[in-house]
Motif scaffolding. Sequence first.
Motif, short mmCIF file in Angstrom:
data_model
loop_
_atom_site.label_atom_id
_atom_site.label_comp_id
_atom_site.label_asym_id
_atom_site.label_seq_id
_atom_site.Cartn_x
_atom_site.Cartn_y
_atom_site.Cartn_z
N LEU A 414 -21.06 -6.26 -9.56
CA LEU A 414 -20.57 -5.08 -9.41
C LEU A 414 -19.37 -5.01 -8.30
N LEU A 415 -19.67 -5.88 -7.18
CA LEU A 415 -18.77 -5.97 -5.97
C LEU A 415 -17.58 -6.63 -6.25
N TRP A 416 -17.50 -7.93 -6.95
CA TRP A 416 -16.29 -8.36 -7.18
C TRP A 416 -15.18 -7.59 -7.97
N PRO A 417 -15.61 -7.07 -9.10
CA PRO A 417 -14.85 -6.31 -10.00
C PRO A 417 -14.32 -5.27 -9.34
N LEU A 418 -15.14 -4.44 -8.40
CA LEU A 418 -14.51 -3.17 -7.86
C LEU A 418 -13.47 -3.37 -6.81
N VAL A 419 -14.01 -4.63 -5.87
CA VAL A 419 -13.08 -5.14 -4.78
C VAL A 419 -11.73 -5.51 -5.18
N LEU A 420 -11.92 -6.19 -6.31
CA LEU A 420 -10.68 -6.98 -6.98
C LEU A 420 -9.96 -5.84 -7.45
N PHE A 421 -10.28 -4.98 -8.45
CA PHE A 421 -9.66 -3.96 -9.02
C PHE A 421 -9.11 -3.03 -8.31
N SER A 422 -9.75 -2.70 -7.06
CA SER A 422 -8.94 -1.73 -6.30
C SER A 422 -7.78 -2.48 -5.46
N THR A 423 -7.80 -3.73 -5.13
CA THR A 423 -7.10 -4.39 -4.57
C THR A 423 -5.77 -4.49 -5.48
N PHE A 424 -6.13 -4.55 -6.69
CA PHE A 424 -5.05 -4.69 -7.72
C PHE A 424 -4.30 -3.25 -7.92
N LEU A 425 -5.15 -2.21 -7.82
CA LEU A 425 -4.45 -0.72 -7.80
C LEU A 425 -3.78 -0.52 -6.74
N GLY A 426 -4.12 -1.21 -5.56
CA GLY A 426 -3.39 -0.94 -4.29
C GLY A 426 -2.11 -1.53 -4.47
N MET A 427 -2.15 -2.73 -5.01
CA MET A 427 -0.80 -3.71 -5.01
C MET A 427 0.19 -2.74 -5.87
N ILE A 428 -0.28 -2.47 -6.97
CA ILE A 428 0.60 -1.86 -8.04
C ILE A 428 1.23 -0.68 -7.27
N ALA A 429 0.41 0.42 -6.57
CA ALA A 429 0.97 1.45 -5.68
C ALA A 429 2.06 0.89 -4.67
N LEU A 430 1.73 0.27 -3.93
CA LEU A 430 2.27 -0.39 -2.90
C LEU A 430 3.76 -0.85 -3.32
N SER A 431 3.64 -1.56 -4.38
CA SER A 431 4.74 -2.52 -4.89
C SER A 431 5.89 -1.33 -5.34
N ARG A 432 5.19 -0.38 -6.23
CA ARG A 432 5.96 0.74 -6.71
C ARG A 432 6.70 1.58 -5.42
N ALA A 433 6.06 1.88 -4.65
CA ALA A 433 6.38 2.63 -3.37
C ALA A 433 7.57 1.81 -2.75
N GLY A 434 7.29 0.46 -2.65
CA GLY A 434 8.14 -0.19 -1.82
C GLY A 434 9.55 -0.22 -2.55
N SER A 435 9.45 -0.85 -3.88
CA SER A 435 10.72 -1.02 -4.75
C SER A 435 11.29 0.36 -5.04
N ARG A 436 10.78 1.64 -5.09
CA ARG A 436 11.28 2.87 -5.22
C ARG A 436 12.32 2.99 -3.74
N MET A 437 11.54 2.99 -2.40
CA MET A 437 12.18 3.27 -1.28
C MET A 437 13.24 2.41 -1.01
N PHE A 438 13.07 0.91 -1.07
CA PHE A 438 13.86 0.08 -0.46
C PHE A 438 14.89 -0.48 -1.46
N TRP A 439 14.65 -0.67 -2.80
CA TRP A 439 15.50 -1.28 -3.91
C TRP A 439 16.43 -0.23 -4.64
N HIS A 440 15.62 0.86 -5.08
CA HIS A 440 16.19 1.68 -5.97
C HIS A 440 16.71 2.92 -5.09
#
Lengths: 506, 115
Positions: A414-440
């Motif tokens: 239970l712990l591994w998938p949830l921790v890793l998946f939330s990490t993944f979601l956080g990565m998507i969200a922050l990379s989207r935010a970063g690219s919108r704000m700094f690149w586009h």
Amino acid sequence: MLAQHLPILPLLIPLFAALLQLFPWGDNPQFYRRIIGLVSCSGLIVVSVILVLQADTATLVYAVGNWQAPYGIVLVVDRLAAMMVLLTALLALPVLVFGCYGEDNLGSHFHALFQFQLLGILGAFLTGDLFNLFVFFEVLLISSYALLMHGGGKKKLRATLHYVLLNLAGSALFLISLGVLYGITGTLNMADMALKVAALSGDDAAIARIGGLVLLIVFGLKAALLPLYFWLPQAYANTTGTVAALFAIMTKVGIYAIIRVFTLIFGADAGLAAGLGYDWLWWLGLATLAVGGLGVLGSRDLRLAIAYLVVISVGTMLTTFSMANERAISAVLYYLLHSTLVTGALFLLVDVIAEQRGKTASRIIKGRKLAQHGVLGLLFFVAAITVIGMPPLSGFVSKLFILEAARTGAQVALLWPLVLFSTFLGMIALSRAGSRMFWHTLPGKATDIRHAAGQLATIAVLLIGALVLTVLAEPISAFTNAIAADLSHPQRYIDAVLQLTGGSYE
Amino acid sequence: METLYAITVGTLTACSVYLILRARSFPIVIGLTMLSYAVNLFLFSTGRLVIDQVPIIGAGEHYTDPLPQALVLTAIVIGFAMTAYSIILAVRVRGEFGSDEVNEPNYQADKEDKR
């Protein structure tokens, strides 16, 4: 002479600083108030470093007014409390320096409220008495009510109203659980209560369990555990950067209280009340992780996304803690250090970004190019990979510790998938935010609002803290291992406070 | 006496929960005040209910527990300050939004964003 009174200094320094700041200081009061605040925060760092060094050799117990435990109120500086005090001090100074660049002028009495907030937080970490914990919770809540409103505005008003009403109900529950526990055990001293709870039998034990679970609800509210986290995103996203950054330590007060009470009073040695609440923490923590991950992904505002990152961190810590082995507790504490510093840095950073972007503020949409594009982009990049948990910084190390702490098959499943998946979601969200704000960015000239180098340096300092955590991971995790060993053997704390085998206080 | 006391605390709590769930700021403030009364009474009873005794050991046959009294005093002081603050806040919210609903359905953040 002074060394003997060291444990109470972290309370006296912010208290007197706040009182001094309330004086009318002539034509330019803000100047003096800033000086007092900075001196107080620097002093706190010095004191807390000494406390950490002393607590590493022996637990310090300070009987206020020389009324000995269990009758008087004691302040207990064990390794855990000392570490939390040091963390608070290390967060407070950069945040205050950041605030001194103008944000403190947005409302009145920012500085005094800041110090009172520190007083409440440090008091909650240091006290060895449950009712005293309630009082310090109230001190930190009262100042946080006012700080949330700092700067004014409709959104803040709405968020503050929700926060205040919810916490008032929480305080009432806190008092009820204290009443239940006092009625059964006849004591409020945590060490003494641990002994009394362990000796309970029959109906008394059942009532003590109820009291303990009500206490868990209260701490869960402060820590923002799943069904009780709804206040957090609005409150953190709408307030100013300095206040949100200082609040990075506030959810940790709830987590500290859970760790303290549920290892000491309802830990493995607690007889019929042993292991109370750990199942709840496990499932609710996992759910908090999942909801936090979705929240980050669904946020259209960077501030809101970071507030949900706080929710994820709460879920991660409480789930890991509920596995109740020494490695897990040690991993939680390391993660706590990392998450506090980096969330604080992120909240300050978003404030700067939002101000430089002008009209689009912190919303994740195309906007004008930032005036200090390069520096801010770099800071955001470092902060983002740290908070997500990508190598090489402290986020990665702490997530590694946490994953490693899962032992049984069910925990891993239970712990591994949830921790890793939330990490993944956080990565998507922050990379989207970063690219919108700094690149586009929109074509054309950059905005013309610039921030002072000193202000950006405070963010860098907090991020350097994360770097130090990575470089010194070995000694720091040795220290958190020692804390975890202390927490797994609550008898050490009890002996020190009640002087069963002779504490350090003469 | 215990039964009467328990019924009083229970009724106060039930009424306060009802008022808090009304989701309008003034009933909530009144509800929280009532809740704090209920809690104070409850705290007071945790030292066991004793009539006509002093809180000093050895002064009489029985004694009453002084600690809950001190706790209640602290709780009253804190509760009083909190009530004052929440009333001010509720008044401000009423003034700013023109409604005392805590979760006003029409309230949207876009109003401010559009400006």
